[in-house]
Design a protein around this motif. Sequence first.
Motif, PDB file in Angstrom:
ATOM      1  N   LYS A   2      40.529  12.357  -3.023  1.00 41.65           N
ATOM      2  CA  LYS A   2      39.980  11.167  -3.676  1.00 41.65           C
ATOM      3  C   LYS A   2      40.590   9.899  -3.079  1.00 41.65           C
ATOM      4  CE  LYS A   2      38.772  13.370  -8.070  1.00 41.65           C
ATOM      5  NZ  LYS A   2      39.059  13.452  -9.518  1.00 41.65           N
ATOM      6  N   ALA A   3      41.880   9.976  -2.739  1.00 38.06           N
ATOM      7  CA  ALA A   3      42.542   8.833  -2.097  1.00 38.06           C
ATOM      8  C   ALA A   3      41.907   8.556  -0.735  1.00 38.06           C
ATOM      9  CB  ALA A   3      44.035   9.097  -1.946  1.00 38.06           C
ATOM     10  N   PHE A   4      41.649   9.641   0.028  1.00 34.79           N
ATOM     11  CA  PHE A   4      41.028   9.482   1.349  1.00 34.79           C
ATOM     12  C   PHE A   4      39.628   8.870   1.214  1.00 34.79           C
ATOM     13  CE2 PHE A   4      43.476  12.904   3.983  1.00 34.79           C
ATOM     14  CZ  PHE A   4      44.643  12.201   3.757  1.00 34.79           C
ATOM     15  N   ALA A   5      38.887   9.311   0.217  1.00 33.93           N
ATOM     16  CA  ALA A   5      37.534   8.793   0.010  1.00 33.93           C
ATOM     17  C   ALA A   5      37.573   7.294  -0.296  1.00 33.93           C
ATOM     18  CB  ALA A   5      36.851   9.555  -1.120  1.00 33.93           C
ATOM     19  N   PHE A   6      38.551   6.871  -1.101  1.00 30.30           N
ATOM     20  CA  PHE A   6      38.717   5.450  -1.424  1.00 30.30           C
ATOM     21  C   PHE A   6      39.046   4.660  -0.158  1.00 30.30           C
ATOM     22  CE2 PHE A   6      41.298   1.789  -2.691  1.00 30.30           C
ATOM     23  CZ  PHE A   6      40.596   1.257  -3.777  1.00 30.30           C
ATOM     24  N   ILE A   7      39.943   5.211   0.656  1.00 30.14           N
ATOM     25  CA  ILE A   7      40.354   4.535   1.891  1.00 30.14           C
ATOM     26  C   ILE A   7      39.154   4.353   2.816  1.00 30.14           C
ATOM     27  CG2 ILE A   7      41.722   4.815   4.015  1.00 30.14           C
ATOM     28  CD1 ILE A   7      43.864   6.204   2.187  1.00 30.14           C
ATOM     29  N   ASP A   8      38.306   5.394   2.915  1.00 29.60           N
ATOM     30  CA  ASP A   8      37.137   5.323   3.795  1.00 29.60           C
ATOM     31  C   ASP A   8      36.157   4.220   3.385  1.00 29.60           C
ATOM     32  OD1 ASP A   8      37.775   7.306   5.648  1.00 29.60           O
ATOM     33  OD2 ASP A   8      37.003   8.917   4.381  1.00 29.60           O
TER      34      ASP A   8
ATOM     35  N   HIS B 151      37.000   1.300   2.217  1.00 26.24           N
ATOM     36  CA  HIS B 151      37.611  -0.028   2.304  1.00 26.24           C
ATOM     37  C   HIS B 151      38.122  -0.306   3.711  1.00 26.24           C
ATOM     38  CE1 HIS B 151      37.593   0.772  -2.018  1.00 26.24           C
ATOM     39  NE2 HIS B 151      37.641  -0.535  -2.178  1.00 26.24           N
ATOM     40  N   GLU B 152      38.181  -1.561   4.036  1.00 26.20           N
ATOM     41  CA  GLU B 152      38.666  -1.966   5.344  1.00 26.20           C
ATOM     42  C   GLU B 152      40.185  -2.127   5.342  1.00 26.20           C
ATOM     43  OE1 GLU B 152      36.756  -5.510   6.629  1.00 26.20           O
ATOM     44  OE2 GLU B 152      34.745  -4.637   6.676  1.00 26.20           O
ATOM     45  N   ALA B 153      40.804  -1.785   6.473  1.00 24.12           N
ATOM     46  CA  ALA B 153      42.233  -2.030   6.646  1.00 24.12           C
ATOM     47  C   ALA B 153      42.443  -3.518   6.964  1.00 24.12           C
ATOM     48  CB  ALA B 153      42.770  -1.149   7.760  1.00 24.12           C
ATOM     49  N   PRO B 154      43.632  -4.063   6.725  1.00 22.45           N
ATOM     50  CA  PRO B 154      44.809  -3.345   6.227  1.00 22.45           C
ATOM     51  C   PRO B 154      44.718  -3.022   4.734  1.00 22.45           C
ATOM     52  CG  PRO B 154      45.316  -5.667   6.556  1.00 22.45           C
ATOM     53  CD  PRO B 154      43.940  -5.460   7.084  1.00 22.45           C
ATOM     54  N   LEU B 155      45.424  -1.948   4.353  1.00 21.66           N
ATOM     55  CA  LEU B 155      45.524  -1.530   2.959  1.00 21.66           C
ATOM     56  C   LEU B 155      46.995  -1.323   2.623  1.00 21.66           C
ATOM     57  CD1 LEU B 155      42.622   1.084   2.882  1.00 21.66           C
ATOM     58  CD2 LEU B 155      42.668  -1.051   1.590  1.00 21.66           C
ATOM     59  N   VAL B 156      47.317  -1.450   1.357  1.00 20.52           N
ATOM     60  CA  VAL B 156      48.700  -1.271   0.911  1.00 20.52           C
ATOM     61  C   VAL B 156      48.771   0.004   0.079  1.00 20.52           C
ATOM     62  CG1 VAL B 156      50.646  -2.301  -0.322  1.00 20.52           C
ATOM     63  CG2 VAL B 156      49.001  -3.769   0.859  1.00 20.52           C
TER      64      VAL B 156
ATOM     65  N   ILE C  92      49.184   4.174  -5.648  1.00 26.11           N
ATOM     66  CA  ILE C  92      48.254   3.067  -5.827  1.00 26.11           C
ATOM     67  C   ILE C  92      47.840   2.601  -4.439  1.00 26.11           C
ATOM     68  CG2 ILE C  92      48.040   0.663  -6.590  1.00 26.11           C
ATOM     69  CD1 ILE C  92      50.459   3.005  -8.279  1.00 26.11           C
ATOM     70  N   ILE C  93      46.542   2.418  -4.249  1.00 21.29           N
ATOM     71  CA  ILE C  93      46.024   1.872  -2.998  1.00 21.29           C
ATOM     72  C   ILE C  93      45.407   0.521  -3.322  1.00 21.29           C
ATOM     73  CG2 ILE C  93      44.511   2.233  -1.015  1.00 21.29           C
ATOM     74  CD1 ILE C  93      44.603   5.226  -1.598  1.00 21.29           C
ATOM     75  N   GLU C  94      45.890  -0.522  -2.649  1.00 27.00           N
ATOM     76  CA  GLU C  94      45.495  -1.895  -2.967  1.00 27.00           C
ATOM     77  C   GLU C  94      44.905  -2.594  -1.755  1.00 27.00           C
ATOM     78  OE1 GLU C  94      48.867  -3.364  -6.205  1.00 27.00           O
ATOM     79  OE2 GLU C  94      48.900  -4.099  -4.154  1.00 27.00           O
TER      80      GLU C  94
ATOM     81  N   GLN D   5      43.436   5.205   9.475  1.00 25.36           N
ATOM     82  CA  GLN D   5      44.240   6.402   9.731  1.00 25.36           C
ATOM     83  C   GLN D   5      45.673   6.228   9.229  1.00 25.36           C
ATOM     84  OE1 GLN D   5      43.035   9.404  10.881  1.00 25.36           O
ATOM     85  NE2 GLN D   5      45.041  10.026  10.117  1.00 25.36           N
ATOM     86  N   GLU D   6      46.255   5.045   9.440  1.00 26.97           N
ATOM     87  CA  GLU D   6      47.615   4.774   8.927  1.00 26.97           C
ATOM     88  C   GLU D   6      47.644   4.891   7.409  1.00 26.97           C
ATOM     89  OE1 GLU D   6      49.817   1.292  10.087  1.00 26.97           O
ATOM     90  OE2 GLU D   6      49.126   1.454  12.158  1.00 26.97           O
ATOM     91  N   ALA D   7      46.588   4.404   6.762  1.00 26.53           N
ATOM     92  CA  ALA D   7      46.517   4.475   5.301  1.00 26.53           C
ATOM     93  C   ALA D   7      46.463   5.925   4.841  1.00 26.53           C
ATOM     94  CB  ALA D   7      45.295   3.709   4.795  1.00 26.53           C
ATOM     95  N   LYS D   8      45.674   6.750   5.545  1.00 29.39           N
ATOM     96  CA  LYS D   8      45.597   8.171   5.185  1.00 29.39           C
ATOM     97  C   LYS D   8      46.926   8.875   5.440  1.00 29.39           C
ATOM     98  CE  LYS D   8      40.607   8.819   5.744  1.00 29.39           C
ATOM     99  NZ  LYS D   8      39.525   9.506   6.480  1.00 29.39           N
TER     100      LYS D   8
END
Length: 427
Positions: free
Chosen positions: A126-132, A134-139, A181-183, A158-161
């Motif tokens: 689910k975290a990976f799906a959220f990252i996909d 959204h655009e980087a950078p992510l926290v 938390i992914i922000e 990829q860094e976020a994953k």
Amino acid sequence: MRILVIGSGGREHALAWKLNQSPLAEEIFVAPGNGGTQEHNVPVSDKDIDGLVKFVQEKKIDFVVPGPELPLTLGITDAMEAIGIPCFGPSKACAKLEGSKAFSKEVMVAAGIPTAAYGTFQDMEKAFAFIDKHEAPLVIKADGLAAGKGVIIAQSVQEAKDAAKSMLGDKKFGDAGNTIIIEEFLAGEELSLLCFCDGENALALPSAQDHKAIGEGDVGANTGGMGAYSPAPLAQDEELEKLADITVRPLLKEMAQRGTPFKGILYAGLMMTAKGVKVLEYNVRFGDPECQPLLMRMKSDILPVMQACVEGKLKEKNIALELYPQSALGVVFAAKGYPESYPKGMEITGIAAADALNDVKVFHAGTKAENGKTLSNGGRILCVAALGESLQEAKNKAYEAIGKIKMENSYYRRDIGDKGIKRLQNK
């Protein structure tokens, strides 16, 4: 009054130093303390709640001041209240604001406090799906306590994953990373706003700015803080009340409505963005290293302020802070390798020579006294703080002092305060 300070870092040395100046202070103990507080140290861990309660009862302690977040999240204030001893710090329920970033974000949203858009995850897919989406950078943040190191700024998807996997899958931060938390990444400049709180009212300290990254120019891994200065030209004193109205007082109101009024120090980590102020995080204690320069600037006796917070009487007692007009700047002297692995047990020399300079105070953090020597016992070892008529002068004095201190495998940033000095020059 007999006072117990809990903790072993630079913040706790600064608190003991400041409390010792109060005419109300009869005797000060520090548990467990460090090399700078050796005359006051007692061998009780800051996470041994039962041991601390026993010590307070045996020594007839009148007032307790916890420094770090761990004893607060473990319920030290509740334990002291149960035996009738005033404790300057929030309850366990309120300390969750720092102990759980997910809880903190939920409270911010409920209180209408501006913060970064986010998602909370325990499942990696689910975290990976959220990252996909959204655009980087992510926290990426570990939910629990990670000694100031549980935040990764990922510059690519990829860094976020990889960061999410390191926390949820590889348990890089242990149980602290069971939830992440992914922000959205917030661009801007950081500011530290600290307020004395009595459950209802907030009294702002001067502005301060921390330097989290290990490397000069704010690059590299996040640390617990490599230096700080006050005031921060990013926010003038007259702006602090407005910032507190946006970021602190709504939180106090929300926590009171939940039946858990916040008393103690509330630290709001702010990002000053092009779209206005946003809260990055809350801490439930003095920042370290912000505490050191802030207390250097504080002319008021700190003990009555703390007492008024515990009693819920900041306004009733008409408490105000009297400050020295100078700027203060502190530089962290660290072990090479921090915040990853680093050696311990190295001899430190030159502290007395640095301390003897005018308007300079060397606060110990990761040190221990052994056979008449001062040895390193941590990653952040000292905070060398100085007062100056200007920020540039405070910086010059601090670096003159740090130049007198010698230790093998040592490291410190040489650019602490430069952002503030540049801002002042461009005005």
